[in-house]
Design an enzyme around this catalytic site. Structure first.
Site, mmCIF file in Angstrom:
data_model
loop_
_atom_site.group_PDB
_atom_site.id
_atom_site.type_symbol
_atom_site.label_atom_id
_atom_site.label_comp_id
_atom_site.label_asym_id
_atom_site.label_seq_id
_atom_site.Cartn_x
_atom_site.Cartn_y
_atom_site.Cartn_z
ATOM 1 N N TYR B 166 -3.085 -42.858 19.612
ATOM 2 C CA TYR B 166 -2.762 -43.361 21.055
ATOM 3 C C TYR B 166 -4.105 -43.256 21.753
ATOM 4 C CZ TYR B 166 0.539 -44.669 24.478
ATOM 5 O OH TYR B 166 1.363 -45.348 25.256
ATOM 6 N N GLU B 173 -9.518 -49.634 25.041
ATOM 7 C CA GLU B 173 -8.897 -50.577 25.767
ATOM 8 C C GLU B 173 -9.735 -50.512 27.192
ATOM 9 O OE1 GLU B 173 -4.516 -50.388 25.876
ATOM 10 O OE2 GLU B 173 -4.671 -50.133 23.833
#
Lengths: 291, 244
Positions: B166, B173
């Site tokens: 995660y 990102e």
């Protein structure tokens, strides 16, 4: 006269929170809430949800103890609804915001547009018209809140005021920014478009108002039927305003409002239908009014 | 943002306690099994593609181009999951699922695809790798759950790998969006300025910055939700082994 005993348990933990003895059979839930409030001062009646079943529906304040399906020792379950705020306060706040905010943009208060435009006025007359319509709409809503509305619940959860105000104030600022912008472009079809838009807008404002008056005197279930009649003029007013300003953010606001109204109406419809299933003896004489 | 989709999955509900809602019918279950198998296979294809390209080139730069098409296809295909929730064959929230899927789709199309210059960035490989491993585990988890034969290993992986994947995905990102900023500003990509006849404006550059800022409140919430889910789902099995 036989007195009742009332015990109130926490709906989640089932802990005994309160025991009331010698309760009158004709006591209402509202009165029981007041008695409960005395032993637990942090839970004022508006934030109490009293039910027969831990996962059931809240009982109404008007419900009478001896008419409920309970024995002489009644067991109720309590849920804390959280901090509450009155509907009137919420409505007044959420409607005053757009009124004031729009005017800030209209008068081109500093720090919004480039400094050379501070306190200037738009050269397009439709911008002045739009300001009048927008302000009229919210003044009307404020007056309706104060003098026309009869609210079914006194309060709503406190967090709603932040949610509602963000929505109304946010959209008002977004729309007002573009309509009052120095680079605003008036409607393509000019005067024709603006005139038509104004007629639609005024027609819907009047329609909305007269329905409000009618709504005031009707209680459920006839009230539900007129709910949709209430929404249509609201929608129409904003469609008129969209046409008048030819502004995409206004169109977005109208669309979002429409979606919300549909969701709200569907929810109300379902809850009213459920109500009739749950309380048939109290409601059957009024059933013929439901379409 | 959604490198490891939080445990609002139907399978998580099934693990934590008795199912309150009726499960999907036989036809829906068959469809969902097929859907999840196809998605598992798709992301395996992407994984294999990455490995092969790495071995062929001898470096991990520019691997995006070797898996661009399957990535777009299978990530976009996940939009169906929103439909599954809306129709009710998967008991997850439409809003939550919609948000997760659309944020992935946004990164795939509106950032990586649209701004060619970032495609060769290493940050792209970072989030693609995180997504690939996560999705392979997630879709096989759903497949096995639907067939009522969930190997503990898969369950463990689903609720453990996210701890690393995660943050890894989020880092990739954010770095990718950051890398895209100068090009967006220079070209005015997806931006609309005044005056125009719709009296509307949109600055994609500012929008991207706001997206980056939104990670700050959102990422910790989602991450700690998964950690709580992990304790709930894996926690009691550890207790059983202690008793033995």
């Amino acid at each position: 006269m036989k007195h009742y005993e009332v015990e109130i348990l926490d709906a989640k933990t089932k802990d005994k929170l309160c025991f009331l003895d010698k309760v009158e059979p004709n006591a209402t839930i509202g009165e029981i809430k007041s008695m409960f409030h005395k032993s637990h001062p942090q839970w004022y009646p508006a934030r109490q949800s009293i039910r027969l079943d831990p996962k059931g529906k809240s009982l109404k304040d008007e419900d009478v103890l001896q008419q409920l399906p309970v024995g002489t020792t009644a067991t109720f379950y309590f849920r804390d609804l959280g901090a509450q705020i009155s509907w009137v306060t919420v409505f007044l706040t959420e409607y005053t915001g757009p009124l004031v905010i729009y005017l800030l943009f209209y008068f081109r208060v500093p720090f919004i547009y480039t400094p050379k435009y501070d306190f200037t006025t738009s050269k397009h007359w439709v911008v002045h018209l739009a300001c009048m319509c927008h302000s009229f709409h919210y003044v009307k809503r404020l007056l309706e809140t104060l003098f026309v509305h009869r609210f079914s619940h006194g309060t709503m959860p406190l967090r709603n005021i932040f949610k509602n105000c963000t929505y109304y104030w946010g959209f008002a600022a977004w729309m007002a920014y573009y309509i009052n912008h120095p680079l605003y472009t008036p409607p393509i079809y000019g005067e024709q478009q603006i005139r038509l838009a104004l007629i639609v807008f005024l027609f819907c404002q009047i329609g909305n108002f007269s329905i409000h008056i009618a709504l005031r005197n009707l209680r459920p279930p006839g009230r539900f039927v007129t709910l949709w009649l209430f929404f249509l003029p609201q929608l129409g007013s904003w469609l008129g305003f969209t046409l008048m300003t030819q502004c995409l953010p206004v169109a977005f606001f109208t669309l979002v409002g429409f979606i919300q109204m549909t969701v709200w109406a569907k929810g109300k419809h379902r809850s009213y239908l459920k109500e009739f299933r749950d309380y048939p003896p109290l409601r059957s004489p009024i059933l013929p009014f439901v379409l | 943002m959604s490198a490891a989709a939080p445990g609002t999955s139907k399978a998580a509900h099934g693990e934590a306690g008795p199912k309150k809602k009726k499960g999907p019918g036989a036809l829906a279950t068959a469809y969902l099994v097929i859907y999840n198998v196809v998605m598992t296979a798709g992301w395996l294809v992407i994984a294999v593609g990455l490995v092969r390209a790495y071995l062929a080139r001898g470096s991990y730069h520019g691997l995006y181009y070797s898996i661009e098409k399957p990535l777009k296809f299978f990530q976009t295909g996940a939009v169906l999951e929103i439909l599954h929730c809306a129709v009710g064959i998967v008991p997850s929230s439409v809003v939550l699922t919609g948000f997760q899927v659309m944020s992935r789709v946004f990164l795939t199309w509106a950032v990586t695809h649209s701004v060619r210059e970032v495609q060769s960035e290493d940050s792209v490989l970072l989030f693609v790798t995180a997504w690939t491993i996560t999705e392979i585990i997630r879709y096989s988890f759903y497949t096995f759950s639907l067939l009522n034969h969930l190997p503990y290993l898969i369950k463990w992986a689903r609720y453990t790998f996210f701890i690393v994947l995660y943050p890894m995905g989020v880092t990739g990102e954010l770095l990718t969006i950051y890398a895209a900023l100068p090009y967006v500003q220079k070209t005015g990509l997806y931006s609309v300025t005044l005056p125009n006849k719709y009296n509307f404006s949109f600055d994609y550059y500012t929008f991207l910055i706001l997206v980056m800022v939104s990670y700050i409140p959102l990422f910790p919430q989602l991450y700690f939700h998964m950690i709580r889910q992990r304790k709930k789902v894996l926690g009691h099995t550890e207790d059983y082994s202690k008793i033995e």
